[in-house]
Write a protein that holds these residues in place. Structure first.
Motif, PDB file in Angstrom:
ATOM      1  N   ASP A 275     106.872 -29.190 -60.355  1.00 14.59           N
ATOM      2  CA  ASP A 275     107.167 -30.033 -59.197  1.00 14.59           C
ATOM      3  C   ASP A 275     107.378 -29.156 -57.968  1.00 14.59           C
ATOM      4  O   ASP A 275     107.969 -28.084 -58.041  1.00 14.59           O
ATOM      5  N   LEU A 276     106.940 -29.648 -56.825  1.00  8.97           N
ATOM      6  CA  LEU A 276     106.995 -28.886 -55.581  1.00  8.97           C
ATOM      7  C   LEU A 276     108.403 -28.913 -55.019  1.00  8.97           C
ATOM      8  O   LEU A 276     108.953 -29.991 -54.773  1.00  8.97           O
ATOM      9  N   PHE A 277     108.998 -27.738 -54.804  1.00 13.46           N
ATOM     10  CA  PHE A 277     110.374 -27.743 -54.294  1.00 13.46           C
ATOM     11  C   PHE A 277     110.533 -27.028 -52.954  1.00 13.46           C
ATOM     12  O   PHE A 277     111.514 -27.219 -52.248  1.00 13.46           O
ATOM     13  N   VAL A 278     109.572 -26.191 -52.580  1.00 20.20           N
ATOM     14  CA  VAL A 278     109.651 -25.557 -51.266  1.00 20.20           C
ATOM     15  C   VAL A 278     108.251 -25.132 -50.837  1.00 20.20           C
ATOM     16  O   VAL A 278     107.391 -24.831 -51.675  1.00 20.20           O
ATOM     17  N   ILE A 279     108.045 -25.148 -49.542  1.00 18.49           N
ATOM     18  CA  ILE A 279     106.788 -24.654 -48.960  1.00 18.49           C
ATOM     19  C   ILE A 279     107.134 -23.565 -47.953  1.00 18.49           C
ATOM     20  O   ILE A 279     108.073 -23.720 -47.174  1.00 18.49           O
ATOM     21  N   TRP A 280     106.390 -22.477 -47.992  1.00 20.03           N
ATOM     22  CA  TRP A 280     106.553 -21.413 -46.986  1.00 20.03           C
ATOM     23  C   TRP A 280     105.255 -21.333 -46.188  1.00 20.03           C
ATOM     24  O   TRP A 280     104.193 -21.109 -46.751  1.00 20.03           O
ATOM     25  N   ALA A 281     105.372 -21.536 -44.890  1.00 15.18           N
ATOM     26  CA  ALA A 281     104.200 -21.475 -44.024  1.00 15.18           C
ATOM     27  C   ALA A 281     104.310 -20.239 -43.142  1.00 15.18           C
ATOM     28  O   ALA A 281     105.202 -20.133 -42.309  1.00 15.18           O
ATOM     29  N   TYR A 282     103.390 -19.273 -43.370  1.00 16.53           N
ATOM     30  CA  TYR A 282     103.388 -18.029 -42.602  1.00 16.53           C
ATOM     31  C   TYR A 282     102.338 -18.135 -41.511  1.00 16.53           C
ATOM     32  O   TYR A 282     101.250 -18.646 -41.731  1.00 16.53           O
ATOM     33  N   SER A 283     102.679 -17.588 -40.353  1.00 18.21           N
ATOM     34  CA  SER A 283     101.749 -17.714 -39.245  1.00 18.21           C
ATOM     35  C   SER A 283     101.914 -16.540 -38.297  1.00 18.21           C
ATOM     36  O   SER A 283     103.029 -16.054 -38.104  1.00 18.21           O
ATOM     37  N   ASN A 284     100.811 -16.092 -37.723  1.00 17.50           N
ATOM     38  CA  ASN A 284     100.946 -15.088 -36.664  1.00 17.50           C
ATOM     39  C   ASN A 284     100.730 -15.742 -35.300  1.00 17.50           C
ATOM     40  O   ASN A 284     100.375 -15.083 -34.335  1.00 17.50           O
ATOM     41  N   ASP A 285     100.993 -17.054 -35.239  1.00 13.44           N
ATOM     42  CA  ASP A 285     100.884 -17.754 -33.952  1.00 13.44           C
ATOM     43  C   ASP A 285     101.858 -17.194 -32.933  1.00 13.44           C
ATOM     44  O   ASP A 285     101.614 -17.241 -31.739  1.00 13.44           O
ATOM     45  N   GLY A 286     102.998 -16.725 -33.426  1.00 13.39           N
ATOM     46  CA  GLY A 286     103.990 -16.190 -32.503  1.00 13.39           C
ATOM     47  C   GLY A 286     103.652 -14.788 -32.030  1.00 13.39           C
ATOM     48  O   GLY A 286     104.325 -14.228 -31.176  1.00 13.39           O
ATOM     49  N   CYS A 287     102.588 -14.208 -32.610  1.00 14.02           N
ATOM     50  CA  CYS A 287     102.241 -12.831 -32.263  1.00 14.02           C
ATOM     51  C   CYS A 287     101.225 -12.809 -31.128  1.00 14.02           C
ATOM     52  O   CYS A 287     100.526 -13.778 -30.869  1.00 14.02           O
ATOM     53  N   GLU A 288     101.146 -11.647 -30.509  1.00 12.41           N
ATOM     54  CA  GLU A 288     100.157 -11.448 -29.450  1.00 12.41           C
ATOM     55  C   GLU A 288      99.216 -10.338 -29.916  1.00 12.41           C
ATOM     56  O   GLU A 288      99.665  -9.280 -30.351  1.00 12.41           O
ATOM     57  N   LYS A 289      97.915 -10.593 -29.842  1.00 11.86           N
ATOM     58  CA  LYS A 289      96.976  -9.572 -30.299  1.00 11.86           C
ATOM     59  C   LYS A 289      96.927  -8.433 -29.285  1.00 11.86           C
ATOM     60  O   LYS A 289      96.747  -8.658 -28.082  1.00 11.86           O
ATOM     61  N   ILE A 290      97.088  -7.208 -29.789  1.00 12.40           N
ATOM     62  CA  ILE A 290      97.031  -6.033 -28.907  1.00 12.40           C
ATOM     63  C   ILE A 290      95.590  -5.563 -28.772  1.00 12.40           C
ATOM     64  O   ILE A 290      95.144  -5.180 -27.685  1.00 12.40           O
ATOM     65  N   GLY A 291      94.864  -5.596 -29.890  1.00  9.81           N
ATOM     66  CA  GLY A 291      93.466  -5.157 -29.833  1.00  9.81           C
ATOM     67  C   GLY A 291      92.903  -4.962 -31.215  1.00  9.81           C
ATOM     68  O   GLY A 291      93.615  -5.059 -32.219  1.00  9.81           O
ATOM     69  N   ASP A 292      91.614  -4.682 -31.281  1.00 11.31           N
ATOM     70  CA  ASP A 292      90.933  -4.344 -32.536  1.00 11.31           C
ATOM     71  C   ASP A 292      90.872  -2.818 -32.619  1.00 11.31           C
ATOM     72  O   ASP A 292      90.203  -2.191 -31.806  1.00 11.31           O
ATOM     73  N   TYR A 293      91.550  -2.279 -33.603  1.00  9.00           N
ATOM     74  CA  TYR A 293      91.683  -0.832 -33.713  1.00  9.00           C
ATOM     75  C   TYR A 293      90.767  -0.271 -34.797  1.00  9.00           C
ATOM     76  O   TYR A 293      90.660  -0.855 -35.889  1.00  9.00           O
ATOM     77  N   PRO A 294      90.135   0.868 -34.499  1.00  6.94           N
ATOM     78  CA  PRO A 294      89.324   1.520 -35.535  1.00  6.94           C
ATOM     79  C   PRO A 294      90.204   1.912 -36.720  1.00  6.94           C
ATOM     80  O   PRO A 294      91.344   2.361 -36.541  1.00  6.94           O
ATOM     81  N   ILE A 295      89.663   1.735 -37.919  1.00  3.87           N
ATOM     82  CA  ILE A 295      90.440   2.082 -39.103  1.00  3.87           C
ATOM     83  C   ILE A 295      89.734   3.159 -39.915  1.00  3.87           C
ATOM     84  O   ILE A 295      88.535   3.388 -39.781  1.00  3.87           O
ATOM     85  N   ILE A 296      90.527   3.811 -40.745  1.00  5.20           N
ATOM     86  CA  ILE A 296      89.991   4.863 -41.614  1.00  5.20           C
ATOM     87  C   ILE A 296      89.390   4.227 -42.866  1.00  5.20           C
ATOM     88  O   ILE A 296      89.645   3.057 -43.162  1.00  5.20           O
ATOM     89  N   SER A 297      88.611   5.036 -43.572  1.00  5.61           N
ATOM     90  CA  SER A 297      88.009   4.551 -44.816  1.00  5.61           C
ATOM     91  C   SER A 297      89.016   4.682 -45.951  1.00  5.61           C
ATOM     92  O   SER A 297      90.053   5.340 -45.807  1.00  5.61           O
ATOM     93  N   THR A 298      88.646   4.096 -47.086  1.00  6.35           N
ATOM     94  CA  THR A 298      89.516   4.209 -48.268  1.00  6.35           C
ATOM     95  C   THR A 298      89.656   5.667 -48.674  1.00  6.35           C
ATOM     96  O   THR A 298      90.748   6.118 -49.044  1.00  6.35           O
ATOM     97  N   ALA A 299      88.536   6.405 -48.601  1.00  6.95           N
ATOM     98  CA  ALA A 299      88.575   7.818 -49.006  1.00  6.95           C
ATOM     99  C   ALA A 299      89.518   8.608 -48.104  1.00  6.95           C
ATOM    100  O   ALA A 299      90.306   9.446 -48.575  1.00  6.95           O
ATOM    101  N   GLU A 300      89.440   8.351 -46.809  1.00  6.92           N
ATOM    102  CA  GLU A 300      90.343   9.053 -45.880  1.00  6.92           C
ATOM    103  C   GLU A 300      91.791   8.672 -46.170  1.00  6.92           C
ATOM    104  O   GLU A 300      92.700   9.504 -46.107  1.00  6.92           O
TER     105      GLU A 300
END
Lengths: 397, 186
Positions: A275-300
C-alpha cells in the motif's frame, strides 16, 4: 534528556571520531625551496597546461562541496551478489557524453514564495487546492543568529556561512489537508504523506521481498494509477531504487535522461502490504542552470580515482587499483546544503570489512561495497581538486 | 600484542590481559582521565578501574578490533562520574559548563529527543559530525568527548580561541537544527 545526560551518552560516539580527535594534528609540511632551474621547469609546465586546455571564458569555475556525507557511518552496500548493486541508472559507458549540465541549487538560498508555489502545484495534482492561510512557512530567524554571532565576535563571512547552513537545513514550507500532508524543503524535495496508506489491489500488491516480476507488476499499476500526478511525457520506471518505485521522464537526449533520473524523479513508496504510504517528488525546478560543462571520460575518472582524487564517506581508506572497482555510473549529487549540483562518476569498490573496523559478524558474511565519487566536470573548470579528498574535501594525510 | 590477542586473553580469563592492556594503552587512558578530572591520582585510580571494568565486560563484549575505544569509553564514563560525585574536583564546575553547552544542542522540548532512544540520538550526532570537515569534527570531539578547554583546543590546533568558540557555537546550533529536522521527519 538534558545536557548532562547527553554529555554522558556521548561516550558512545563513533570510535573513528574518537580516534581521529585523539591523534595530535600533523603540522603542515614546509614547502621545499626549488632551485631556479626546477622553478623555471615548473612554470613552463604550468604555462603548457594553460595553453593546451583553457576553460571556456563564459563558464564560471565551480567549487566542489560535500555537505552531507550521509548514511550510518558511511555510504556502503552489503550484498550477497553483484547483481544486487543494480540501481536502474540509465547511464551507459558507451553513451559518449561530452558535456553535462551543472546547476546552482536553491538549497542554500531558499525562496519561500517559490516553495509555496511548488507545494500548491503538487497538492493540485491530487485535486487539493491550498490557500495561503493553510500553508505554514517555517524559516529560521536569521537576524537572531546574526545578533548572536555578532556577540561572539564572528566575522561577516562566518556569520553568513552559518546562516546559509541553517537556512538550507531547516527552511520548510508545509500544509495538511484532506488526509494529505505536504512538505517541501530547501532542496525542493516534496514529501507527501497520507494519514492512511492508499490500498493497492491485491493482484498488484507485494512486499519488501518481492521478486523482480512482482515489483514490475506493482510499478506498472502505480504508473497507470498515478500517471496524471506524475505528469511525465515518457515515464521510465525503476524498480531498483532504494526508496520506493522510481519514475523519471526520458529526456530528449541521454544527458537529459540522466539529469531526470538523478534530479527530476518521483518515488512512490509502498509498505510491506504493497500500500502506498508516502511519495517523494524530487525536482531541480528550484535550481538555476549555470551551463553545460565538458566532462571527463570514464577512463580519465578511473585514473583520478586511483590517484586519490575522490570524495568518500570512508575515513582513511585508499583505493589502490582499478581492479577494486565493481561498478561505475554517472550520477548527480544534490540535496540539502549543496550550493552547486554537478555530475560525478560514482565508483562502487569492494572494501575489506576489517580495514574499517568491522568483522564478518557485522556484515552477515555479505560483501561490502563503498561509494567513491570523482567529479565528472573537467578539472580546469574546478577550483578545488586536491590530491587526496576525504569527508567534505578535507585532505587525507 | 594485537588487540585480538589481548581480547582473547580476557576471554580465556587470563589476568595478563590487564597487564597487556596497560602496556599498550595505559598512557593514553591515563591522559584521557587526567584531562577530564585534572587530578593525577584520580586519573590513576580511574585507569586501574578501567581495566577491571573491562575484565567484567569481556565477555560478553568482544572488542577485537576496537579495544582502545572500548577502554577509552570506560575511562571517560568513570571520569565523568567521579567529577559529578566529588564536587571538590576542580573540573566539576567545568563539566557542568559543558553540560550546559550540550543542552544547547538539544531540540526544543516536545521534540524528538523526548521519545528517541539515546543510542539513536548518538547515531544522529555521529551522522552530523561525519558530514562536517575534519577540523570541525575534531574540535567538537575535543570539547565534548575529551572535555578540553577552549584554550587547550586552540593550542592543539593552532587556532585562535575566538575561532574555536565561534566554530563550536556554530556547530551546536547546526546540530540542534539537524536533530530538530531529523525529529520532524520521523
Amino acid at each position: 534528556m538534558n545536557g548532562n545526560e547527553l554529555l554522558v551518552q556521548f561516550t558512545a560516539a563513533d570510535g573513528r571520531l574518537i580516534l581521529a580527535a585523539e591523534k595530535m594534528p600533523q603540522r603542515k609540511k614546509r614547502r621545499i625551496a626549488l632551485s631556479l632551474g626546477a622553478a623555471a621547469a615548473a612554470i613552463a609546465a604550468v604555462i603548457t597546461i594553460i595553453l593546451v586546455r583553457q576553460p571556456t571564458a563564459q563558464l564560471p569555475l565551480l567549487t566542489i562541496s560535500d555537505p552531507q556525507a550521509g548514511g550510518m557511518g558511511f555510504e556502503g552496500f552489503r550484498v550477497s551478489e553483484l547483481s544486487e548493486l543494480e540501481d536502474g541508472n540509465p547511464w551507459r559507458a558507451d553513451m559518449n557524453l561530452k558535456t553535462m549540465p551543472v546547476f546552482r541549487s536553491s538549497s542554500t538560498n531558499p525562496d519561500p514564495e517559490k516553495m509555496k508555489r511548488r507545494l500548491k502545484e503538487v497538492a493540485e495534482s491530487f485535486g487539493i487546492v491550498l490557500e495561503d492561510s493553510e500553508i505554514a512557512v517555517d524559516f529560521p530567524d536569521v537576524e537572531e543568529y546574526r545578533a548572536k554571532m555578532r556577540g561572539y565576535g564572528a566575522s561577516e563571512e562566518e556569520t553568513e556561512e552559518l546562516i546559509t547552513r541553517i537556512l538550507s537545513q531547516t527552511a520548510t514550507v508545509s500544509a495538511k489537508k484532506n488526509g494529505f500532508s505536504f512538505r517541501i524543503d530547501s532542496a525542493f524535495t516534496v514529501g507527501i504523506h497520507f494519514d492512511e496508506p492508499i490500498p493497492t489491489p491485491a493482484e498488484y500488491a507485494c512486499g519488501y521481498n518481492a521478486s523482480p516480476e512482482e515489483a514490475e507488476r506493482l510499478a506498472d499499476y502505480l504508473l497507470t494509477e498515478y500517471r496524471g500526478f506524475l505528469g511525465m511525457k515518457d515515464p521510465q520506471k525503476n524498480i531498483y531504487s532504494e526508496l520506493g518505485t522510481q519514475f523519471y521522464d526520458r529526456g530528449k537526449s541521454d544527458a537529459e535522461t540522466i539529469v531526470n533520473f538523478s534530479l527530476n524523479n518521483t518515488r512512490l513508496c509502498t509498505d510491506d502490504n504493497g500500500d502506498l504510504f508516502v511519495i517523494w517528488a524530487y525536482s531541480n525546478d528550484g535550481c538555476e542552470k549555470i551551463g553545460d560543462y565538458p566532462i571527463i571520460s570514464t577512463a580519465e575518472a578511473k585514473t583520478l580515482l586511483v590517484g586519490g582524487n575522490y570524495l568518500t564517506s570512508l575515513v582513511d581508506y585508499r583505493i589502490t587499483g582499478e581492479e577494486e572497482i565493481a561498478k561505475t555510473e554517472l550520477v548527480y549529487r544534490s540535496g540539502i546544503g549543496y550550493e552547486t549540483v554537478m555530475p560525478f562518476y560514482r565508483f562502487l569498490a569492494e572494501v575489506n570489512p576489517e580495514k574499517i573496523g568491522q568483522t564478518a559478524g557485522n556484515t552477515d558474511g555479505k560483501r561490502l561495497f563503498a561509494a567513491f565519487y570523482v567529479p565528472a566536470v573537467r578539472s580546469e573548470y574546478l577550483t578545488n581538486l586536491p590530491a587526496q579528498i576525504s569527508f567534505n574535501g578535507s585532505i587525507i594525510e | 600484542m594485537t588487540d585480538e590477542e589481548i581480547v582473547k586473553l580476557y576471554l580465556k580469563r587470563d589476568p595478563s590481559a590487564i597487564r597487556h592492556s596497560q602496556n599498550k594503552y595505559g598512557e593514553r587512558l591515563l591522559r584521557i582521565a587526567q584531562e577530564i578530572t585534572s587530578d593525577r591520582s584520580a586519573a590513576e585510580e580511574i585507569e586501574n578501574d578501567t581495566y577491571f571494568r573491562a575484565w567484567e565486560s569481556i565477555p560478553p563484549k568482544e572488542p577485537y578490533t576496537y579495544l582502545f575505544t572500548f577502554l577509552a569509553r570506560i575511562a571517560r564514563n568513570l571520569s565523568l562520574s567521579l567529577c559529578r560525585e566529588q564536587s571538590r574536583l576542580k573540573r566539576a564546575a567545568f563539566v557542568m559548563e559543558l553540560s550546559e553547552e550540550m543542552e544547547q544542542c538539544l531540540p526544543a522540548k516536545g521534540g524528538v529527543e523526548e521519545e528517541a532512544d539515546a543510542a539513536l540520538l548518538i547515531e544522529s550526532i555521529n551522522r552530523f559530525l561525519f558530514a562536517q570537515t575534519e577540523e570541525k569534527r575534531n574540535l567538537f570531539m575535543r570539547r565534548y568527548w575529551f572535555l578540553d578547554s577552549v584554550e587547550s583546543i586552540a593550542k592543539r590546533y593552532r587556532l585562535s580561541e575566538s575561532k574555536v568558540k565561534v566554530t563550536l557555537f556554530r556547530l551546536r546550533n547546526e546540530l540542534k537544527a539537524y536533530l530538530e529536522k531529523e525529529g520532524t521527519n520521523v
